[in-house]
Design a protein around this motif. Structure first.
Motif, PDB file in Angstrom:
ATOM      1  N   UNK A 156     -14.691 -40.682  19.434  1.00 27.52           N
ATOM      2  CA  UNK A 156     -13.631 -39.811  18.916  1.00 27.52           C
ATOM      3  C   UNK A 156     -12.963 -39.092  20.079  1.00 27.52           C
ATOM      4  N   UNK A 157     -11.634 -39.091  20.079  1.00 22.89           N
ATOM      5  CA  UNK A 157     -10.886 -38.413  21.131  1.00 22.89           C
ATOM      6  C   UNK A 157      -9.628 -37.797  20.548  1.00 22.89           C
ATOM      7  N   UNK A 158      -8.862 -37.103  21.383  1.00 22.31           N
ATOM      8  CA  UNK A 158      -7.593 -36.500  20.965  1.00 22.31           C
ATOM      9  C   UNK A 158      -6.505 -36.895  21.958  1.00 22.31           C
ATOM     10  N   UNK A 159      -5.290 -36.452  21.685  1.00 17.63           N
ATOM     11  CA  UNK A 159      -4.168 -36.782  22.574  1.00 17.63           C
ATOM     12  C   UNK A 159      -4.216 -35.884  23.814  1.00 17.63           C
ATOM     13  N   UNK A 160      -5.176 -36.167  24.652  1.00 20.64           N
ATOM     14  CA  UNK A 160      -5.411 -35.378  25.858  1.00 20.64           C
ATOM     15  C   UNK A 160      -6.065 -36.309  26.878  1.00 20.64           C
ATOM     16  N   UNK A 161      -5.490 -36.378  28.073  1.00 20.16           N
ATOM     17  CA  UNK A 161      -5.976 -37.343  29.065  1.00 20.16           C
ATOM     18  C   UNK A 161      -7.423 -37.085  29.473  1.00 20.16           C
ATOM     19  N   UNK A 162      -7.797 -35.830  29.651  1.00 13.75           N
ATOM     20  CA  UNK A 162      -9.177 -35.551  30.056  1.00 13.75           C
ATOM     21  C   UNK A 162     -10.160 -35.936  28.952  1.00 13.75           C
ATOM     22  N   UNK A 163      -9.750 -35.743  27.699  1.00 15.23           N
ATOM     23  CA  UNK A 163     -10.604 -36.135  26.571  1.00 15.23           C
ATOM     24  C   UNK A 163     -10.777 -37.648  26.525  1.00 15.23           C
ATOM     25  N   UNK A 200       3.773 -37.937  29.812  1.00 15.73           N
ATOM     26  CA  UNK A 200       3.513 -38.127  31.245  1.00 15.73           C
ATOM     27  C   UNK A 200       3.578 -39.590  31.673  1.00 15.73           C
ATOM     28  N   UNK A 201       3.342 -40.514  30.743  1.00 13.73           N
ATOM     29  CA  UNK A 201       3.357 -41.941  31.091  1.00 13.73           C
ATOM     30  C   UNK A 201       4.460 -42.721  30.389  1.00 13.73           C
ATOM     31  N   UNK A 202       5.003 -42.141  29.330  1.00 17.55           N
ATOM     32  CA  UNK A 202       6.023 -42.836  28.557  1.00 17.55           C
ATOM     33  C   UNK A 202       5.451 -43.907  27.636  1.00 17.55           C
TER      34      UNK A 202
END
Length: 266
Positions: A156-163, A200-202
Motif C-alpha cells: 500500500x502506498x500513496x501519491x508521494x515519491x518517498x512512500x 515532477x515527472x509528467x
C-alpha cells in the motif's frame, strides 16, 4: 490451507494501510460467512495497541490479554489475545476474529510472531488470515517472521515519491525473505482522480508506481467519508454504501478482483 495476506506500506506511515487491512478482512468475513466457525482472522500488529483492533473493540468493555503478553511470556498461548466480533446482516451472522497487540516494542522476541500465525492456523483453521503490519521503523523487524509464514502480500502506498520508493525497498526485502510469496497488485491509496499526473515527472501516478514496484497498481480514491467513519470507530465498508463513496467502490473492486479469487481453491 489458510490464505495468509500481509499488508505492508514500507517505513512510511499515513498510507491508509490499516484501513485496507480492516476492510479487506471484513469483506472476507462477509463473503465467507457460514463456511467455517472462524473463517477470517485479522492479526493487528500495530504499535501502541493498534488502530485496527480499536475499531473492532468498540462494543467490548474489557481486554484480558494482548499479543505483547504472549511475547513477554505473561501468557503461554496467543489464542488468549484473540477476540471475536460478529454482525448480523440480512439474518446471517458474519464473524471476524482479531487480535489486540498491546504495547509491542523493540527488544521483544519478535521471532515468536511466526508461532502466533502457526497456532492460529492450526487451531482456528481460518480460510483467510490478514496481517496488519506496523510501519515507521518496525517494519523490517516484523516482516521477517511474518512474511516467512505468508502466502501473499498487499503493498500500500500513496501519491508521494518517498512512500513509493520506501514500498519498493520493502517489496525487494520481502522477496529476499521468501522468494515464492505472491506480491499482489499494489494499492495506490488516497488517490485524487482529478490529479492523476505526477507534476515532477509528467507521468501518471499509476505508471510511476508500476515503474518503481514493477506491478501495476489499483487506485483507491481519497474520500473524507472514510475519515468520518473511522472517527466514529466504524468499519468503513459496513458504514458507507458504495453509492456514497468512490473509495468504497474501489476497495470492493480490489477485493472482488484480487482477494476473493484466492479463496476459491484452497
Amino acid at each position: 490451507m489458510t490464505v495468509i495476506i500481509t499488508v505492508v506500506s514500507g517505513s512510511k506511515g499515513g498510507t491508509g494501510k490499516t484501513t485496507i487491512a480492516v476492510n479487506t478482512a471484513t469483506l472476507a468475513a462477509y463473503r465467507l460467512r457460514g463456511s467455517s466457525p472462524y473463517p477470517v482472522v485479522l492479526l493487528d500488529l500495530g504499535v501502541d495497541n493498534g488502530s485496527a483492533s480499536k475499531v473492532l473493540l468498540s462494543s467490548l468493555t474489557k481486554v484480558n490479554y494482548t499479543l505483547s503478553d504472549y511475547l513477554t511470556g505473561k501468557i503461554n498461548n496467543p489464542l488468549y489475545a484473540l477476540y471475536l466480533k460478529s454482525w448480523v446482516i440480512n439474518s446471517e451472522e458474519m464473524r471476524l476474529v482479531f487480535s489486540v497487540p498491546g504495547s509491542i516494542v523493540e527488544g521483544l522476541p519478535l521471532f515468536k510472531l511466526r508461532y502466533i500465525i502457526r497456532i492460529i492456523t492450526e487451531y482456528l483453521k481460518p480460510i483467510m488470515l490478514v496481517v496488519d503490519t506496523p510501519s515507521v521503523g518496525f517494519t523490517r523487524q516484523f516482516l521477517e517472521p511474518i512474511v516467512s509464514e505468508s502466502t501473499h502480500v498487499i503493498p500500500v502506498t500513496t501519491v508521494d515519491h518517498s512512500s513509493i520508493e520506501s514500498l519498493s525497498s520493502i517489496v525487494g526485502f520481502i522477496k529476499g525473505i521468501k522468494s515464492n510469496v505472491t506480491i499482489l497488485p499494489p494499492i495506490l491509496n488516497m488517490f485524487d482522480y482529478k490529479y492523476p499526473v505526477d507534476p515532477t515527472t509528467g507521468k501518471e501516478w499509476v505508471n510511476v508506481v508500476e515503474e518503481i514496484t514493477g506491478i501495476k497498481p489499483y487506485t483507491v480514491a481519497y474520500d473524507k467519508l472514510l475519515y468520518v467513519a473511522r472517527q466514529a470507530m466504524e468499519v468503513e465498508v459496513l458504514k458507507i454504501s458504495p453509492g456514497e463513496s468512490q473509495a468504497i467502490r474501489d476497495i470492493i473492486k480490489y477485493f472482488n478482483e484480487v482477494i476473493a479469487p484466492l479463496t476459491v481453491k484452497r
